[in-house]
Design a protein around this motif. Structure first.
Motif, short mmCIF file in Angstrom:
data_model
loop_
_atom_site.label_atom_id
_atom_site.label_comp_id
_atom_site.label_asym_id
_atom_site.label_seq_id
_atom_site.Cartn_x
_atom_site.Cartn_y
_atom_site.Cartn_z
N TYR A 78 0.84 -1.20 0.00
CA TYR A 78 0.00 0.00 0.00
C TYR A 78 0.88 1.24 0.00
O TYR A 78 1.81 1.35 0.79
CB TYR A 78 -0.90 -0.02 1.24
N LEU A 79 0.58 2.18 -0.89
CA LEU A 79 1.41 3.38 -1.02
C LEU A 79 0.72 4.66 -0.55
O LEU A 79 1.32 5.73 -0.56
CB LEU A 79 1.86 3.54 -2.49
N GLY A 80 -0.55 4.53 -0.16
CA GLY A 80 -1.26 5.69 0.38
C GLY A 80 -0.77 5.99 1.80
O GLY A 80 0.17 5.35 2.29
N GLU A 81 -1.40 6.94 2.47
CA GLU A 81 -1.01 7.30 3.82
C GLU A 81 -1.15 6.08 4.73
O GLU A 81 -2.20 5.42 4.72
CB GLU A 81 -1.89 8.44 4.36
N ALA A 82 -0.11 5.80 5.54
CA ALA A 82 -0.11 4.59 6.37
C ALA A 82 -1.27 4.60 7.37
O ALA A 82 -1.82 3.55 7.71
CB ALA A 82 1.21 4.47 7.12
N ASP A 83 -1.67 5.80 7.82
CA ASP A 83 -2.74 5.85 8.83
C ASP A 83 -4.13 6.08 8.21
O ASP A 83 -5.08 6.39 8.91
CB ASP A 83 -2.43 6.96 9.86
N PHE A 84 -4.24 5.91 6.90
CA PHE A 84 -5.55 6.07 6.25
C PHE A 84 -6.44 4.88 6.59
O PHE A 84 -6.05 3.74 6.40
CB PHE A 84 -5.35 6.18 4.72
N GLY A 85 -7.63 5.15 7.09
CA GLY A 85 -8.57 4.06 7.40
C GLY A 85 -8.23 3.35 8.69
O GLY A 85 -7.31 3.72 9.42
N MET A 86 -9.01 2.30 8.97
CA MET A 86 -8.84 1.53 10.21
C MET A 86 -8.16 0.18 9.96
O MET A 86 -7.46 -0.35 10.81
CB MET A 86 -10.22 1.21 10.82
N CYS A 87 -8.43 -0.40 8.78
CA CYS A 87 -7.93 -1.75 8.53
C CYS A 87 -6.46 -1.69 8.12
O CYS A 87 -6.12 -1.03 7.13
CB CYS A 87 -8.76 -2.42 7.43
N PRO A 88 -5.58 -2.38 8.87
CA PRO A 88 -4.17 -2.32 8.51
C PRO A 88 -3.87 -3.05 7.19
O PRO A 88 -2.81 -2.87 6.61
CB PRO A 88 -3.48 -3.03 9.68
N SER A 89 -4.83 -3.84 6.73
CA SER A 89 -4.58 -4.59 5.50
C SER A 89 -5.06 -3.82 4.26
O SER A 89 -4.28 -3.53 3.36
CB SER A 89 -5.28 -5.95 5.59
N CYS A 90 -6.35 -3.45 4.21
CA CYS A 90 -6.86 -2.79 2.99
C CYS A 90 -7.12 -1.30 3.18
O CYS A 90 -7.49 -0.62 2.24
CB CYS A 90 -8.12 -3.49 2.49
N HIS A 91 -6.98 -0.82 4.41
CA HIS A 91 -7.15 0.61 4.74
C HIS A 91 -8.58 1.11 4.60
O HIS A 91 -8.81 2.30 4.39
CB HIS A 91 -6.16 1.48 3.93
N SER A 92 -9.56 0.20 4.73
CA SER A 92 -10.95 0.67 4.76
C SER A 92 -11.23 1.28 6.14
O SER A 92 -10.51 1.02 7.11
CB SER A 92 -11.92 -0.50 4.51
N HIS A 93 -12.29 2.09 6.19
CA HIS A 93 -12.67 2.71 7.46
C HIS A 93 -13.74 1.90 8.17
O HIS A 93 -14.13 2.24 9.28
CB HIS A 93 -13.24 4.12 7.21
N LEU A 94 -14.26 0.88 7.51
CA LEU A 94 -15.46 0.22 8.05
C LEU A 94 -15.13 -1.10 8.76
O LEU A 94 -14.93 -2.14 8.13
CB LEU A 94 -16.46 -0.04 6.91
N ILE A 95 -15.13 -1.02 10.08
CA ILE A 95 -14.89 -2.21 10.91
C ILE A 95 -16.18 -2.47 11.69
O ILE A 95 -16.74 -1.54 12.26
CB ILE A 95 -13.73 -1.95 11.91
N TYR A 96 -16.66 -3.70 11.68
CA TYR A 96 -17.92 -4.00 12.39
C TYR A 96 -17.76 -5.22 13.29
O TYR A 96 -16.84 -6.01 13.13
CB TYR A 96 -19.08 -4.17 11.39
#
Ligand SMILES: Cc1cc2nc3c(=O)[nH]c(=O)nc-3n(C[C@H](O)[C@H](O)[C@H](O)COP(=O)(O)O)c2cc1C
Length: 316
Positions: free
Chosen positions: A211-229
């Motif tokens: 992943y080359l985007g911001e390391a702290d983008f999103g919640m998921c350390p794998s795909c960087h999505s924000h949606l954790i349930y």
């Protein structure tokens, strides 16, 4: 290097501008770039016939010699687009958010991907060379993140059937009227960086890409999505305290030393990771089991079906 820009927004709209900015960076690095706006193509919606998946299963079991493809293949432009896409090293996708999620034009397009599942087409030799595609995703909205919570996430979810590795993502916020993004130099800069990241990814050996985007983008350390349930039991009993809604990784929410919640993956947290072929194959197993049960209990279904087939309510 071949890069395809895919836009689902208005002509000369904000999505198109940002994708063009990213493509310019790719072009400057020597890539051959093309750009399509989905508004210019005839795209039928998936009719849910399941002919593609049934045929894929039959080819896999040796019951059918040749994969007939999508039943809609002669009715619209989808096959032409997919054939081009599957020769590209990268795609950069720009989509407006409507009602919190990607616009229906994008969804109509992406939900036709199943009939062209890349790993299957490679297996049967219909696609000769694995393009090892990477993607940069841009979700564009008139508002802030709170009004675009499913934008990037649903776009990312549409990448699995094409085995596309998402290496960068961007939320372009507060862009309403066409051209609004031209007031936001930082967003134009970010789109340019996405183009550079895409080139970097293409030039990195497949196994070493990350992943080359911001390391702290999103919640998921794998795909960087924000949606954790909060997780529920899966079909086979597997359960995680929390799961990523996009990639399916499992883990727990843990407060770090600064009091911030982090999603920490379990030791076996990748067993349902939809970015891993093996995990997706396990999902296929679930589908097969559901189908076996369906065919085994046909008499029950037929007995109950009559009632629903006979009931008619007035339409409008
Ligand atoms: C039907 C409709 C629904 C929309 N819903 C949202 C929304 O839920 N959240 C948001 O941030 N913007 C929303 N917007 C604004 C668009 O995302 C925004 O205008 C965007 O810049 C359009 O991209 P384009 O210029 O590439 O077409 C909506 C726009 C339309 C037409």
């Amino acid at each position: 290097m071949k890069v395809l820009g895919i836009v689902a927004g208005r002509h000369n709209g904000n999505s198109e501008i940002l994708v063009k900015e990213a493509l310019l960076a790719c072009q400057a690095a020597g890539a051959e770039c093309k750009l399509i706006n989905l508004f210019d193509y005839n795209i039928e919606h998936c009719i849910g016939c399941e002919c593609c998946t049934m045929a894929m299963g039959d080819v896999g079991m040796g019951k059918l010699d040749k994969y007939p493809g999508c039943v809609l293949k002669d009715k619209d432009d989808m096959e032409k687009i997919i054939k081009e896409m599957q020769t590209c090293n990268a795609i950069i996708v720009g989509v407006p958010v409507y009602d919190l999620a990607p616009s229906s034009l994008y969804l109509k397009f992406a939900q036709r991907f199943l009939a062209y599942e890349l790993s299957f087409l490679l297996e049967i030799g219909e696609v000769k060379v694995d393009p090892h595609m990477v993607a940069g995703l841009i979700a564009v909205g008139g508002s802030c993140h709170d009004w675009m919570p499913f934008g990037l996430e649903v776009m990312a979810a549409s990448m699995f059937t094409q085995s596309v590795q998402v290496v960068d993502q961007m939320l372009a916020q507060r862009n309403g009227r066409p051209g609004n993004v031209l007031l936001r130099d930082e967003q134009l800069e970010r789109a340019k960086l996405m183009g550079e990241n895409i080139i970097k990814a293409i030039q990195t050996p497949v196994e070493e890409r990350g992943y080359l985007g911001e390391a702290d983008f999103g919640m998921c350390p794998s795909c960087h999505s924000h949606l954790i349930y909060k997780g529920d039991p899966h079909w086979d009993g597997i359960q995680f305290p929390f799961e990523c809604a996009v990639c399916g990784c499992g883990g727990d929410l843990v407060k770090d030393e600064n009091g911030e919640y982090k999603f920490v993956l379990a030791e076996n947290g990748h067993i349902r990771d939809r970015n891993i072929n093996q995990a997706r194959a396990e999902h296929l197993n679930e589908i097969v089991q559901t189908k076996i049960d369906f065919f085994k209990r046909q008499h029950t279904i037929q007995d109950k079906y009559a009632k629903y087939k006979e009931i008619k309510f007035p339409a409008i």
